[in-house]
Design an enzyme around this catalytic site. Structure first.
Site: not given
Length: 656
Positions: A194, A240
């Site tokens: 992830h 991100h």
């Protein structure tokens, strides 16, 4: 007055010598500290005075032999107390445990040496090994233990050091792929990362290709990239989104994936793209992907697969899995008429709770989304027509949620397979009300589970909730370390560490009445794992002698337990062995297992601390499905999952 003068006269010599005493004590303290930090290495000329098998002798010997097959000699350890007092401890090998000595006498008939036929009988009866391995093991022991002499038998010490060698006597089955790899991808658990590009926490760490390289070297088969336009909207970055993380160029990540994709495993690497690009940038990244991977890229002829190919069919291939972008789609779908203020008002948990309570109501499940797009939130199948054609052609595994409630989300389409994503909270809630639907869905389709957005420190969650419901892609943060990540590493040590582990048959079977496995039902005990922890060694070669305690050797204890479905979870803790680098426990343990196919044996060694802050001294997590019976050498790993060179335990396992 005269008495006082006489008293001062008597004390004068001592007072005058006090500075000398002080400096001598200081010198001795500094000398001891220097010797403990920088021990003198023996030179070649004085090696004859060293014991033949001492660690110092081994380091300078012209013939390099595995330390695991040598007897450690006596080693002295000095520890300072209060700056000037010295405590000395000796470390002397304890020799073979009584159980090993008894087994040696049993199979040799009381003779002092063991011959190949006797070793073969021991391996077959006690270790459950194939007869064909006895000859190879016997030859390997002789070569490593007596390479300078011609011998055709084993002593008790040879036998003991063989059993304590992880290379010759590992705790799990052979390090090779043995499972059937010709089934569809949906029949396997897949090692999944992830936010694979992050170097640390989820908020302000750097983005880099280095974590991707490390993951691929460990056998991870699913790499996630969040792709965003730069500030000028003309280049593509991996980061991100809406955090303080520093970006890395997408081309850097793609090239690293190509270079390291098949270092640890030949089976396919799946790249899941969280796409936030314009149509123009989609076309640009599509060209980058084509140019980088070339013939390695798997692009099916059909736009939608009716069944996933097998890992065997996809060896050395790169697969792209994504959904249409969330940022620039301008469709007029009624599912996105909700205002931004309303979106901000409703939290993920609130939306999930309402839907779970409704069990398939008509409310809009597409509102589910994770922190910046981990879910398939808000994008419906018809939106795929708005993506760049070159980009859409690259998508081999389509990701997306269907309109409607959870019943629609988990519906099975007859001529199409797809990937569905859920956060850990969504999965937990769905498991309570739609457990069998999840199992049925994952028999044909792929389910990806990802950490909740509040795990800013890159922590992880319990993977067994996903696995026991058939979820193939249980995505983990791999930037740090914790018990859950060690469990993940242990699970994927199975099947040769190739990154694909065949799901148990009960998760794939359909009964005569179309019933499937129900994870909520109580299961009967299938087997009992019985074991014994004998002893451990190697810490003194892998750690400084003051690593655990400045004043004394470590006080080791071991946690042995089971990680698995809730009914199987258990833990036992051994006694603390004080001041010993080679602790001997000789303690037994026993665990009942209802779903051994999904269970992982947990072993952690700690240095006892009276304040409760126990020091870490090694760990290993082993898949129960591949545990070998008999007496085994169990190597330990550090917090990051890297195996120590010498530190190991001697244990025995049996299934009843």
């Amino acid at each position: 007055g005269s008495r006082a003068a006489q008293s001062r006269g008597k004390d004068a010599p001592f007072l005058s010598s006090f500075p000398s005493f002080f400096y001598i004590s200081l010198y001795l303290s500094l000398y001891i500290e220097f010797q403990s930090r920088y021990p003198k290495r023996p030179s070649q000329r004085n090696t004859k005075y060293l014991p033949p098998n001492s660690p110092a002798q081994l380091r300078i010997s012209s013939v390099s032999l595995p330390p695991s097959l040598h007897r450690p000699a006596e080693i002295m350890g000095n520890y300072r107390m209060c700056g000037c007092f010295v405590r000395k401890f000796s470390v002397i090998e304890s020799g073979p445990p009584p159980d090993i000595a008894d087994a040696f006498r049993k199979y040799t008939g009381g003779a002092p040496v063991m011959f190949p036929d006797q070793l073969r009988l021991f391996l077959a009866e006690h270790q459950g090994a194939d007869d064909g391995t006895a000859g190879k093991i016997f030859a390997a022991i002789l070569q490593k233990r007596h390479h300078l002499f011609s011998r055709h038998s084993l002593t008790l010490d040879d036998f003991y050091r063989y059993l304590f060698s992880p290379d010759l006597n590992p705790p799990t089955i052979a390090d090779q792929v043995y499972q059937d790899m010709t089934k569809p991808l949906s029949h396997y658990f897949i090692y999944t990362g992830h936010n694979s590009y992050l170097t640390g926490n989820q908020l302000n760490s750097d983005c880099s290709d280095i974590p991707i390289i490390k993951a691929l070297k460990r056998g991870v088969r699913v790499i996630e990239l969040d792709i965003w336009p730069n500030s000028d909207k003309d280049e593509i970055h991996v980061l991100h989104g809406r955090t303080l993380t520093t970006p890395v160029e997408v081309l850097t990540c793609l090239r690293s994936i190509k270079e390291y994709a098949f270092v640890a495993s030949p089976y396919p690497v799946i790249i899941t793209l969280e796409d936030h690009l314009t149509t123009q940038l989609q076309a640009k990244v599509a060209q980058m992907i084509k140019d980088t991977f070339g013939e390695m890229l798997y692009c099916p002829d059909a736009e939608c697969l009716e069944e996933f190919p097998s890992p065997e069919d996809l060896k050395y291939r790169i697969i792209i899995s994504t959904k249409p972008p969330t940022e620039y789609l301008m469709g007029k779908s009624s599912t996105r008429k909700r205002s931004k203020s309303q979106k901000d008002k409703d939290s993920d948990d609130e939306i999930w709770g309402r839907e779970a309570a409704g069990k398939g109501s008509k409310s809009d499940w597409s509102s589910f989304d994770k922190d910046e797009g981990d879910g398939e939130g808000g994008i419906q199948e018809e939106d795929e027509e708005k993506t760049a054609p070159q980009y859409r052609h690259l998508i081999a595994i389509h990701a997306g949620k269907l309109k409607g409630g959870i019943d629609n989300m988990l519906s099975i389409e007859e001529n199409k397979v797809r990937r569905l994503s859920m956060s850990e909270q969504e999965l937990e809630a769905a498991a309570k009300t739609h457990g069998t639907a999840l199992v049925r869905f994952t028999q044909k389709n792929l389910l990806r589970v990802y950490p909740k957005g509040t795990r800013l420190t890159s922590s992880n969650y319990n993977p067994f909730i996903g696995w026991m419901h058939g979820a193939q892609m249980v995505a983990f943060n791999m930037q740090g370390y914790d018990k859950h990540l060690w469990t993940m590493q242990g699970m994927f040590r199975a099947n040769g560490g190739c990154g694909y582990v065949k799901k148990p048959d009960f998760l794939l079977e359909v009964g005569p009445n179309n019933q499937v496995f129900d994870p909520s039902l109580a299961q009967q005990v299938k087997t009992i794992l019985k074991g014994k922890l004998y002893l451990g060694e190697g810490w003194l070669l892998d750690f400084r002698h003051t690593h655990f305690d400045l004043c004394s050797p470590p006080d080791f204890f071991v946690k042995v337990g089971i990680e698995g479905v809730p009914a199987d979870k258990a833990k036992q803790i051994t006694n603390v062995i004080d001041d010993d680098w080679q602790p001997i426990w000789n303690e037994e343990f026993q665990f009942e297992l209802r779903v051994p196919e999904l269970a992982v044996l947990r072993i952690e060694v700690h240095d006892n601390d009276l304040g409760g802050n126990h020091g870490f001294a090694g760990q290993t997590y082993l898949p129960i499905s591949e545990l070998r019976t008999g007496i085994r050498a169990v190597p330990l790993h550090d917090r990051r999952g890297n195996k120590y060179k010498h530190t190991r335990l001697l244990m025995e396992f049996e299934f009843a």
